[in-house]
Design an enzyme around this catalytic site. Structure first.
Site, PDB file in Angstrom:
ATOM      1  N   GLY A   1     -10.188 -12.746   0.599  1.00 13.19           N
ATOM      2  CA  GLY A   1      -9.925 -12.291   1.975  1.00 13.19           C
ATOM      3  C   GLY A   1     -10.762 -11.091   2.385  1.00 13.19           C
ATOM      4  O   GLY A   1     -11.964 -11.014   2.101  1.00 13.19           O
ATOM      5  N   ILE A   2     -10.105 -10.145   3.023  1.00 14.14           N
ATOM      6  CA  ILE A   2     -10.799  -8.987   3.579  1.00 14.14           C
ATOM      7  C   ILE A   2     -11.410  -8.123   2.462  1.00 14.14           C
ATOM      8  O   ILE A   2     -12.541  -7.649   2.575  1.00 14.14           O
ATOM      9  CB  ILE A   2      -9.815  -8.169   4.453  1.00 14.14           C
ATOM     10  CG1 ILE A   2      -9.435  -8.992   5.698  1.00 14.14           C
ATOM     11  CG2 ILE A   2     -10.400  -6.828   4.849  1.00 14.14           C
ATOM     12  CD1 ILE A   2      -8.320  -8.395   6.553  1.00 14.14           C
TER      13      ILE A   2
ATOM     14  N   ASP B   1      -7.883  -5.788  -8.679  1.00 16.57           N
ATOM     15  CA  ASP B   1      -6.852  -6.729  -8.207  1.00 16.57           C
ATOM     16  C   ASP B   1      -5.888  -6.985  -9.365  1.00 16.57           C
ATOM     17  O   ASP B   1      -6.086  -6.478 -10.485  1.00 16.57           O
ATOM     18  CB  ASP B   1      -7.464  -8.038  -7.690  1.00 16.57           C
ATOM     19  CG  ASP B   1      -6.695  -8.551  -6.463  1.00 16.57           C
ATOM     20  OD1 ASP B   1      -5.452  -8.635  -6.552  1.00 16.57           O
ATOM     21  OD2 ASP B   1      -7.314  -8.845  -5.438  1.00 16.57           O
TER      22      ASP B   1
ATOM     23  N   ASN C   1      -7.319  -1.301   0.342  1.00 23.50           N
ATOM     24  CA  ASN C   1      -7.188  -2.560   1.088  1.00 23.50           C
ATOM     25  C   ASN C   1      -5.996  -3.411   0.648  1.00 23.50           C
ATOM     26  O   ASN C   1      -5.410  -4.120   1.466  1.00 23.50           O
ATOM     27  CB  ASN C   1      -8.488  -3.366   0.920  1.00 23.50           C
ATOM     28  CG  ASN C   1      -8.327  -4.812   1.348  1.00 23.50           C
ATOM     29  OD1 ASN C   1      -8.286  -5.124   2.532  1.00 23.50           O
ATOM     30  ND2 ASN C   1      -8.194  -5.708   0.381  1.00 23.50           N
ATOM     31  N   ALA C   2      -5.623  -3.329  -0.642  1.00 21.87           N
ATOM     32  CA  ALA C   2      -4.557  -4.217  -1.157  1.00 21.87           C
ATOM     33  C   ALA C   2      -3.324  -4.110  -0.281  1.00 21.87           C
ATOM     34  O   ALA C   2      -2.898  -3.016   0.094  1.00 21.87           O
ATOM     35  CB  ALA C   2      -4.216  -3.849  -2.600  1.00 21.87           C
ATOM     36  N   GLY C   3      -2.773  -5.242   0.078  1.00 25.13           N
ATOM     37  CA  GLY C   3      -1.574  -5.220   0.924  1.00 25.13           C
ATOM     38  C   GLY C   3      -0.844  -6.548   0.832  1.00 25.13           C
ATOM     39  O   GLY C   3      -1.437  -7.571   0.495  1.00 25.13           O
TER      40      GLY C   3
ATOM     41  N   TYR D   1       6.634  -4.266   6.915  1.00 25.77           N
ATOM     42  CA  TYR D   1       5.169  -4.240   7.023  1.00 25.77           C
ATOM     43  C   TYR D   1       4.719  -3.223   8.090  1.00 25.77           C
ATOM     44  O   TYR D   1       3.828  -2.401   7.845  1.00 25.77           O
ATOM     45  CB  TYR D   1       4.686  -5.649   7.376  1.00 25.77           C
ATOM     46  CG  TYR D   1       3.184  -5.826   7.381  1.00 25.77           C
ATOM     47  CD1 TYR D   1       2.461  -5.894   6.194  1.00 25.77           C
ATOM     48  CD2 TYR D   1       2.484  -5.948   8.586  1.00 25.77           C
ATOM     49  CE1 TYR D   1       1.082  -6.077   6.200  1.00 25.77           C
ATOM     50  CE2 TYR D   1       1.104  -6.124   8.599  1.00 25.77           C
ATOM     51  CZ  TYR D   1       0.407  -6.195   7.405  1.00 25.77           C
ATOM     52  OH  TYR D   1      -0.962  -6.374   7.418  1.00 25.77           O
TER      53      TYR D   1
HETATM   54  P1  NAP Z   1      -4.854 -11.216   1.156  1.00 24.04           P
HETATM   55  O1  NAP Z   1      -5.788 -12.367   1.376  1.00 24.04           O
HETATM   56  O2  NAP Z   1      -3.456 -11.495   0.826  1.00 24.04           O
HETATM   57  O3  NAP Z   1      -5.505 -10.223   0.103  1.00 24.04           O
HETATM   58  C1  NAP Z   1      -4.837  -9.048  -0.346  1.00 24.04           C
HETATM   59  C2  NAP Z   1      -5.235  -8.826  -1.777  1.00 24.04           C
HETATM   60  O4  NAP Z   1      -4.502  -7.691  -2.306  1.00 24.04           O
HETATM   61  C3  NAP Z   1      -4.894 -10.022  -2.633  1.00 24.04           C
HETATM   62  O5  NAP Z   1      -5.914 -10.304  -3.544  1.00 24.04           O
HETATM   63  C4  NAP Z   1      -3.616  -9.530  -3.314  1.00 24.04           C
HETATM   64  O6  NAP Z   1      -3.283 -10.238  -4.497  1.00 24.04           O
HETATM   65  C5  NAP Z   1      -3.965  -8.082  -3.575  1.00 24.04           C
HETATM   66  N1  NAP Z   1      -2.782  -7.352  -3.996  1.00 24.04           N
HETATM   67  C6  NAP Z   1      -1.497  -7.534  -3.604  1.00 24.04           C
HETATM   68  N2  NAP Z   1      -0.668  -6.724  -4.272  1.00 24.04           N
HETATM   69  C7  NAP Z   1      -1.425  -5.992  -5.106  1.00 24.04           C
HETATM   70  C8  NAP Z   1      -1.133  -4.988  -6.058  1.00 24.04           C
HETATM   71  N3  NAP Z   1       0.108  -4.584  -6.312  1.00 24.04           N
HETATM   72  N4  NAP Z   1      -2.145  -4.428  -6.762  1.00 24.04           N
HETATM   73  C9  NAP Z   1      -3.417  -4.845  -6.527  1.00 24.04           C
HETATM   74  N5  NAP Z   1      -3.757  -5.807  -5.662  1.00 24.04           N
HETATM   75  C10 NAP Z   1      -2.775  -6.378  -4.931  1.00 24.04           C
HETATM   76  O7  NAP Z   1      -4.841 -10.308   2.462  1.00 24.04           O
HETATM   77  P2  NAP Z   1      -5.950 -10.021   3.557  1.00 24.04           P
HETATM   78  O8  NAP Z   1      -5.620 -10.823   4.752  1.00 24.04           O
HETATM   79  O9  NAP Z   1      -7.311 -10.066   2.990  1.00 24.04           O
HETATM   80  O10 NAP Z   1      -5.543  -8.507   3.910  1.00 24.04           O
HETATM   81  C11 NAP Z   1      -6.175  -7.362   3.337  1.00 24.04           C
HETATM   82  C12 NAP Z   1      -5.597  -6.117   3.991  1.00 24.04           C
HETATM   83  O11 NAP Z   1      -5.747  -6.209   5.406  1.00 24.04           O
HETATM   84  C13 NAP Z   1      -4.102  -5.941   3.734  1.00 24.04           C
HETATM   85  O12 NAP Z   1      -3.803  -4.575   3.573  1.00 24.04           O
HETATM   86  C14 NAP Z   1      -3.467  -6.470   5.008  1.00 24.04           C
HETATM   87  O13 NAP Z   1      -2.210  -5.915   5.233  1.00 24.04           O
HETATM   88  C15 NAP Z   1      -4.484  -6.035   6.047  1.00 24.04           C
HETATM   89  N6  NAP Z   1      -4.451  -6.818   7.293  1.00 24.04           N
HETATM   90  C16 NAP Z   1      -4.787  -8.134   7.324  1.00 24.04           C
HETATM   91  C17 NAP Z   1      -4.756  -8.817   8.542  1.00 24.04           C
HETATM   92  C18 NAP Z   1      -5.145 -10.259   8.664  1.00 24.04           C
HETATM   93  O14 NAP Z   1      -5.135 -10.781   9.788  1.00 24.04           O
HETATM   94  N7  NAP Z   1      -5.508 -10.946   7.602  1.00 24.04           N
HETATM   95  C19 NAP Z   1      -4.372  -8.159   9.700  1.00 24.04           C
HETATM   96  C20 NAP Z   1      -4.020  -6.821   9.625  1.00 24.04           C
HETATM   97  C21 NAP Z   1      -4.083  -6.157   8.417  1.00 24.04           C
HETATM   98  P3  NAP Z   1      -2.085 -11.365  -4.397  1.00 24.04           P
HETATM   99  O15 NAP Z   1      -2.213 -12.076  -3.112  1.00 24.04           O
HETATM  100  O16 NAP Z   1      -2.288 -12.224  -5.566  1.00 24.04           O
HETATM  101  O17 NAP Z   1      -0.795 -10.608  -4.383  1.00 24.04           O
END
Ligand code: NAP
Length: 495
Positions: free
Chosen positions: A266-267, A286, A336-338, A401
């Site tokens: 992802g991001i 990660d 970034n992790a979320g 969240y």
């Molecule tokens: P994603 O695809 O779910 O990727 C997030 C990554 O963080 C995943 O690899 C996840 O692993 C990892 N992670 C979760 N818990 C963790 C931990 N305890 N320690 C280390 N790594 C961990 O999300 P994304 O969409 O790319 O989002 C990235 C960031 O952008 C997040 O902070 C999210 O809140 C923010 N965001 C995203 C959007 C959007 O539209 N996508 C919008 C606003 C904000 P697992 O999945 O295996 O847990």
């Protein structure tokens, strides 16, 4: 439209869907030549696909740029105009000013260093309309801004840029000037809505006087295709001392080390790729289930993978140990992790609340402070924290969240003062709807609405967030502090 044409268009629908490169099926369908008769017959809206940066070497501005300034009778150009013109002149764009405008002529006479030409061909289209509003002192003088854009906005090309540069309202001594500078925000927000159909963007830079030499980084970014999904936003550039580094704009992060959490997909993955493209050595973190993807990515980028869970102390200790083993110090931290664990408040159990608050907010604090306290994060470093527009607007079913992501914005504002002592900048990015696994999990109808309700009528891509991170990480971005930049195409949510 004949029945045969309708049948043909429908037959091709599945073909288009199969070949669609992004998850936005609607956009792929309506932009496909086969679908055009049906789209026209039904009068469907066609979002113009954004043009993004393809190669690192791509020019930040091409075509023709029109420059204007509210010199309000002053013969001398403002300090901001000098900085703007110097940046524009370092692009390959041809620069123009409006013919018949005496103030502009005076300005051009004073700007002999830059090859600006008078606007002669009224039919030409511009890739950028840049206006220096720093000399405006009262709301009445905003007429100069109106005159410039009223005359030029119809000449705006698709995928072009409108950028206004003003002063930060808090730096103005007189309420009238402060109000005029604040008014620019409203102008930019409305203009962004009017030009979004052209995949064009409008943004405002607010300068603290004395920060003109720090204008180049945000200006280059906003003029370039790296900022395709940024519109209706305000950037604050602060005055800082000792930040006149000469920049290699092709690879600004050479010799820098960057840590990215949640980097396997992802991001986070896009951030890692973009920072590596810009020359950084990357440390990617990660959790265990993502090990294989993370290690493959780290190998491809010539970086280093750290398997650790940011939600516990053991994970933090492992991170510190691994970072120290690899490179002693780092220059850039991207929190970034979320995670999301949605439920309405009444149905939300403590586990969902605690895990989201811990990973999205407390871990950001723990990691940043550990790296600063142990002096692993260098003087002059960069911290970039990923928030969300849902942290600004709130969202049904996401009290956990939204609380965590609003807390990230508050943390950035509070830490700015603490980190400034070590010339470390901290900024937040609040993404809107970005096409990732996280948003793929949203039910179809909500997802379709989510990606359309912004001025550009489409979802963002992970690289849109990554390019914003790279801009904050740039050594030339020392003046960008405590900003919360929405990467959302001017989403209606929280606007
Ligand atoms: P994603 O695809 O779910 O990727 C997030 C990554 O963080 C995943 O690899 C996840 O692993 C990892 N992670 C979760 N818990 C963790 C931990 N305890 N320690 C280390 N790594 C961990 O999300 P994304 O969409 O790319 O989002 C990235 C960031 O952008 C997040 O902070 C999210 O809140 C923010 N965001 C995203 C959007 C959007 O539209 N996508 C919008 C606003 C904000 P697992 O999945 O295996 O847990």
């Amino acid at each position: 439209m004949s029945k045969g044409q309708v049948r043909k268009a429908i037959q091709n629908f599945s073909k288009i869907q199969k070949n669609a490169s992004s998850a936005d099926v609607y956009q792929n369908v309506v932009n496909h030549p086969w679908a055009q008769p049906l789209v026209k017959a039904l009068n469907l809206p066609i979002p113009l696909q954004l043009k993004r940066q393809q190669q690192a070497s791509e020019e930040f501005l091409r075509g023709k740029a029109l420059f204007g300034s509210a010199t309000t009778g002053k013969k001398e150009e403002s300090a901001a105009a000098t900085a703007i013109l110097s940046t524009l002149a370092s692009s390959s764009a041809k620069l123009f000013f409006s013919k018949g405008d005496n103030k502009q002529q005076d300005l051009m006479n004073a700007s002999k260093a830059y090859p600006l030409r008078a606007l002669t061909d009224a039919t030409q289209k511009y890739s950028a309309l840049v206006y220096d509003a720093t000399s405006i002192t009262t709301p009445e003088e905003l007429t100069a801004l109106y005159d410039f854009y009223h005359a030029s906005i119809t000449k705006l090309a698709e995928h072009s840029r409108i950028i206004v540069i003003g002063l930060s309202p808090s730096s103005c001594k007189e309420p009238a000037q402060s109000s005029a500078m604040y008014a620019l925000e409203g102008f930019i927000r409305s203009t962004a809505k009017e030009i979004g159909g052209k995949a064009a963007t409008a943004n405002l830079i607010q300068l603290e006087p004395g920060a003109e030499h720090l204008l180049e980084s945000p200006l280059r970014y906003l003029l370039s295709r790296r900022s395709a999904f940024i519109t209706g936003q305000t950037f604050n550039v602060h005055k800082v001392s000792g930040s006149n580094e000469s920049i290699n704009w092709r690879q600004p992060l050479l010799d820098k080390t960057a840590l990215v959490t949640g980097a396997s997909r992802g991001i986070g993955k896009a951030i890692a790729e973009t920072l590596a493209r810009d020359g950084a050595k990357v440390i990617l973190l990660d959790i265990e289930p993502c090990k294989s993807d993370l290690e493959t990515l780290a190998r491809r980028l010539g970086g280093h993978a750290v398997i650790a869970d940011v939600s516990n102390k053991k994970g933090l200790n492992k991170l510190i140990k691994d970072v120290q083993k690899g490179s002693d110090t780092i220059d850039i931290v991207v929190n970034n992790a979320g995670i999301t664990r949605d439920k309405t408040l009444a149905r939300m159990d403590t586990k969902r609340w605690n895990s989201v608050l811990d990973i999205n907010l407390s871990a950001v604090q723990r990691i940043t402070e550990a790296l600063v306290d142990k002096k692993i994060l260098k003087v002059g470093g960069r911290v970039i924290c990923i928030s969300s527009i849902n942290g600004i607007a709130g969202c049904f079913g996401q009290t956990n969240y939204s609380t965590s992501k609003a807390g990230v914005i508050g943390y950035v504002e509070a830490m700015d003062k603490v980190l400034a002592r070590r010339r470390i900048t901290i900024n937040a990015i609040a993404p809107g709807f970005i096409e990732t696994q996280m948003t793929q999990a949203i039910p179809f109808l909500s997802r379709e609405i989510g990606r359309r309700i912004n001025s550009l009528s489409q979802g963002g891509q992970p690289e849109d967030v990554a390019e914003a991170v790279a801009m904050f990480a740039n050594p030339a971005s020392a003046g960008l502090r405590a900003n919360t930049l929405r990467v959302c195409g001017q989403n209606l949510v929280g606007a």
